[in-house]
Design an enzyme around this catalytic site. Structure first.
Site, PDB file in Angstrom:
ATOM      1  N   ASP A  84       0.812  -1.219   0.000  1.00 40.17           N
ATOM      2  CA  ASP A  84       0.000   0.000   0.000  1.00 40.17           C
ATOM      3  C   ASP A  84       0.846   1.269   0.000  1.00 40.17           C
ATOM      4  O   ASP A  84       0.546   2.227  -0.716  1.00 40.17           O
ATOM      5  CB  ASP A  84      -0.932   0.018   1.215  1.00 40.17           C
ATOM      6  CG  ASP A  84      -2.220  -0.757   0.956  1.00 40.17           C
ATOM      7  OD1 ASP A  84      -2.231  -1.594   0.028  1.00 40.17           O
ATOM      8  OD2 ASP A  84      -3.204  -0.534   1.683  1.00 40.17           O
ATOM      9  N   ASN A  86      -4.909  -2.261  -4.605  1.00 44.89           N
ATOM     10  CA  ASN A  86      -6.122  -2.221  -3.791  1.00 44.89           C
ATOM     11  C   ASN A  86      -5.895  -1.359  -2.556  1.00 44.89           C
ATOM     12  O   ASN A  86      -6.418  -1.636  -1.474  1.00 44.89           O
ATOM     13  CB  ASN A  86      -6.544  -3.639  -3.387  1.00 44.89           C
ATOM     14  CG  ASN A  86      -7.974  -3.703  -2.875  1.00 44.89           C
ATOM     15  OD1 ASN A  86      -8.756  -2.767  -3.059  1.00 44.89           O
ATOM     16  ND2 ASN A  86      -8.320  -4.794  -2.222  1.00 44.89           N
ATOM     17  N   ASP A 129     -10.922  -2.034  11.405  1.00 41.78           N
ATOM     18  CA  ASP A 129      -9.899  -2.994  10.984  1.00 41.78           C
ATOM     19  C   ASP A 129      -9.565  -4.005  12.068  1.00 41.78           C
ATOM     20  O   ASP A 129      -8.890  -5.005  11.799  1.00 41.78           O
ATOM     21  CB  ASP A 129      -8.639  -2.260  10.531  1.00 41.78           C
ATOM     22  CG  ASP A 129      -8.795  -1.615   9.165  1.00 41.78           C
ATOM     23  OD1 ASP A 129      -9.767  -1.949   8.457  1.00 41.78           O
ATOM     24  OD2 ASP A 129      -7.959  -0.761   8.805  1.00 41.78           O
ATOM     25  N   GLU A 162     -11.413  -4.260   1.464  1.00 37.44           N
ATOM     26  CA  GLU A 162     -10.703  -5.002   0.415  1.00 37.44           C
ATOM     27  C   GLU A 162     -11.544  -6.153  -0.131  1.00 37.44           C
ATOM     28  O   GLU A 162     -11.386  -6.576  -1.270  1.00 37.44           O
ATOM     29  CB  GLU A 162      -9.367  -5.518   0.955  1.00 37.44           C
ATOM     30  CG  GLU A 162      -8.271  -4.482   1.018  1.00 37.44           C
ATOM     31  CD  GLU A 162      -8.327  -3.591   2.243  1.00 37.44           C
ATOM     32  OE1 GLU A 162      -7.302  -2.977   2.574  1.00 37.44           O
ATOM     33  OE2 GLU A 162      -9.401  -3.494   2.879  1.00 37.44           O
ATOM     34  N   HIS A 170      -5.654  -9.048   3.240  1.00 35.20           N
ATOM     35  CA  HIS A 170      -4.619  -9.232   4.251  1.00 35.20           C
ATOM     36  C   HIS A 170      -5.190  -9.452   5.644  1.00 35.20           C
ATOM     37  O   HIS A 170      -4.670 -10.245   6.432  1.00 35.20           O
ATOM     38  CB  HIS A 170      -3.678  -8.024   4.254  1.00 35.20           C
ATOM     39  CG  HIS A 170      -4.358  -6.704   4.433  1.00 35.20           C
ATOM     40  ND1 HIS A 170      -3.892  -5.720   5.278  1.00 35.20           N
ATOM     41  CD2 HIS A 170      -5.500  -6.181   3.886  1.00 35.20           C
ATOM     42  CE1 HIS A 170      -4.687  -4.668   5.233  1.00 35.20           C
ATOM     43  NE2 HIS A 170      -5.667  -4.930   4.391  1.00 35.20           N
ATOM     44  N   ARG A 171      -6.260  -8.742   5.989  1.00 34.30           N
ATOM     45  CA  ARG A 171      -6.800  -8.846   7.351  1.00 34.30           C
ATOM     46  C   ARG A 171      -7.525 -10.178   7.577  1.00 34.30           C
ATOM     47  O   ARG A 171      -7.531 -10.696   8.698  1.00 34.30           O
ATOM     48  CB  ARG A 171      -7.699  -7.663   7.665  1.00 34.30           C
ATOM     49  CG  ARG A 171      -6.968  -6.340   7.506  1.00 34.30           C
ATOM     50  CD  ARG A 171      -7.335  -5.282   8.532  1.00 34.30           C
ATOM     51  NE  ARG A 171      -6.547  -4.078   8.289  1.00 34.30           N
ATOM     52  CZ  ARG A 171      -5.314  -3.880   8.725  1.00 34.30           C
ATOM     53  NH1 ARG A 171      -4.711  -4.820   9.427  1.00 34.30           N
ATOM     54  NH2 ARG A 171      -4.670  -2.763   8.459  1.00 34.30           N
ATOM     55  N   LYS A 226       0.307  -6.559   1.812  1.00 34.26           N
ATOM     56  CA  LYS A 226      -0.382  -5.279   1.661  1.00 34.26           C
ATOM     57  C   LYS A 226      -0.049  -4.323   2.805  1.00 34.26           C
ATOM     58  O   LYS A 226       0.102  -3.118   2.588  1.00 34.26           O
ATOM     59  CB  LYS A 226      -1.895  -5.516   1.588  1.00 34.26           C
ATOM     60  CG  LYS A 226      -2.709  -4.293   1.212  1.00 34.26           C
ATOM     61  CD  LYS A 226      -4.168  -4.669   1.017  1.00 34.26           C
ATOM     62  CE  LYS A 226      -4.938  -3.550   0.337  1.00 34.26           C
ATOM     63  NZ  LYS A 226      -5.014  -2.322   1.116  1.00 34.26           N
TER      64      LYS A 226
END
Length: 422
Positions: free
Chosen positions: A53, A95, A297, A325, A374-375, A400
């Site tokens: 990112d 993204n 998040d 995302e 990613h999360r 990311k």
């Protein structure tokens, strides 16, 4: 291209203990990069995140005439002229939501055409409220689908005056306008419309970063900010560790009964997701209802942790997770029910995790579709600390925001099958 890599986590036989330094905050790094790029002179950003990112943001700024040097893994040296130039090609931002939203507004300051684009996931993420706000200022901005790509035909610094924005889908729209505002030709008033806004704490992060680079910002009401046309001044800026990344380590600590030193006490984080620490510390007695609206998040971390809680947990205020995302509510529900039927369900935009402490120690082979998010990958790794057979698909997507995530867990004693995927 869809990744075929996968990684199976081997539950550790002992509590996870040791020291791990989370990477710099993605949110703060991308704000600081843009502000340094808009400033005249040289700024030194230390403790910064180097990930997909932030690289997208840095490359876009380079394409717009900003000089950025990277003397080490955590430093950016940014030299700007005080003005961004029109790039010779569309800006591709993968993204990266922060980079896409922030640069869409900043592009309005350019004298020339700027196209802001991303990958197939970014092209599904809404940006219409920001584009509409820019158009209300007389800026030639279009996004035919309501998502990227966005085309902006700028005419240089403008007299903004007053602009309203609906921040219900994302606070990033508001932050984007705020960061653009000091570069106008007169004072700017930014007013929120609607009853709800995405995590307000991220607007506070934006304002703090702006002030560090010399901007004058005043919050004149709960929904209004006034920004003076000061421009930005180059400065040295230290980026704090990423609180969202810290949530995985806090959760790993309580799940395994370990002790993980992050080098930064939870109370010293300024990011909204740090408030998740108080909730995590209550495990296995998490609240029956968790409002995730101001720590969005952190919700994936909390949802996977809730699977092992003593009692069920309902997550509310998380509708915005559907336009991250990926649709994170759906991804969490699918992943949890892949582990055990009826472990999670959706009710409207709420997520209910049934919770089952007896899952600990079982062998429950489950392939977790991360949806390239990613999360989702990092949060479901937590399930693998207590259940045998948890396989993370596309584990590389953590690049990311936390490229060293798997190595960080390994340093604490976690082992994997399929390490060749890393």
């Amino acid at each position: 291209m869809v990744s075929t890599a996968q990684l199976t986590i081997i539950p550790p036989s002992r509590p996870l203990s040791g020291r791990v330094s989370p990477p710099g905050s993605k949110s703060i790094t991308n704000r600081a990069l843009l502000l340094a790029g808009l400033a005249k002179g040289t700024s030194r950003l230390t403790g910064a995140l180097k990930s997909d990112d932030t690289r997208y943001m840095a490359e876009a700024l380079r394409a717009m005439g900003v000089t950025i040097d990277e003397p080490n893994d955590t430093t950016f040296i940014v030299t700007g002229s005080g003005r961004l130039q029109a790039p010779s090609a569309p800006l591709f931002l993968g993204n990266a939501g922060t980079a896409t939203r922030f640069l869409t507004a900043a592009a309005a300051l350019v004298d020339g055409k700027v196209v802001v684009d991303g990958d197939q996931h970014m092209r599904k993420r809404p940006i219409a409220p920001l584009v509409e706000a820019l158009r209300s200022l007389g800026i030639d901005a279009t996004a035919e689908t309501g998502c990227p790509p966005v085309t902006i035909n700028g005419k240089g610094p403008i007299e903004i005056g007053k602009v309203t924005i609906d921040g219900g889908l994302s606070s990033q729209y508001v932050s984007a306008l705020l960061m653009m505002a000091p570069c106008g030709t007169g004072p700017v008033e930014i007013e929120l419309t609607g009853e709800h806004i995405g995590a307000l704490g991220y607007i506070d992060l934006t304002v703090a970063a702006m002030r560090a680079f010399g901007a004058k910002v005043e919050r004149t009401s709960p929904k209004t900010w006034r920004v003076e046309p000061t421009g930005y001044t180059a400065t040295d800026f230290a980026v704090e560790p990423d609180a969202s990344a810290a949530t995985y380590l806090w959760a790993a600590e309580v799940l395994t009964g370990g002790r993980i030193d992050l080098g930064t006490p939870a109370g010293e984080f300024s990011q909204p997701d740090a408030r998740a620490h108080d909730i995590i510390s209550k495990f296995p007695h998490l609240p029956a209802v968790i409002d995730g609206s101001q720590m969005q998040d952190a919700v994936p971390t909390l949802a996977v942790l809730a699977a092992f809680n003593e009692t069920p947990v309902r997550f509310v205020g998380i509708a915005n997770l559907r336009v991250k995302e990926c649709d994170r509510i759906r991804a969490l529900s699918i992943g949890l029910t892949n582990i055990a039927a009826d472990l999670a369900r959706e009710e409207g935009d709420d997520l209910i995790v049934a919770s089952d402490p007896s899952l600990v120690g079982k062998t429950l082979p489950a392939s977790i579709d991360t949806f390239a998010d990613h999360r989702i990958a990092m949060s479901f790794a937590l399930a693998g600390l207590k259940i045998k057979g948890i396989t993370i698909l596309d584990p590389g997507c953590v690049a990311k925001t936390y490229p060293d995530y798997w190595r960080a867990l390994a340093s604490l004693g976690v082992e994997y099958e399929g390490e060749e995927a890393l």
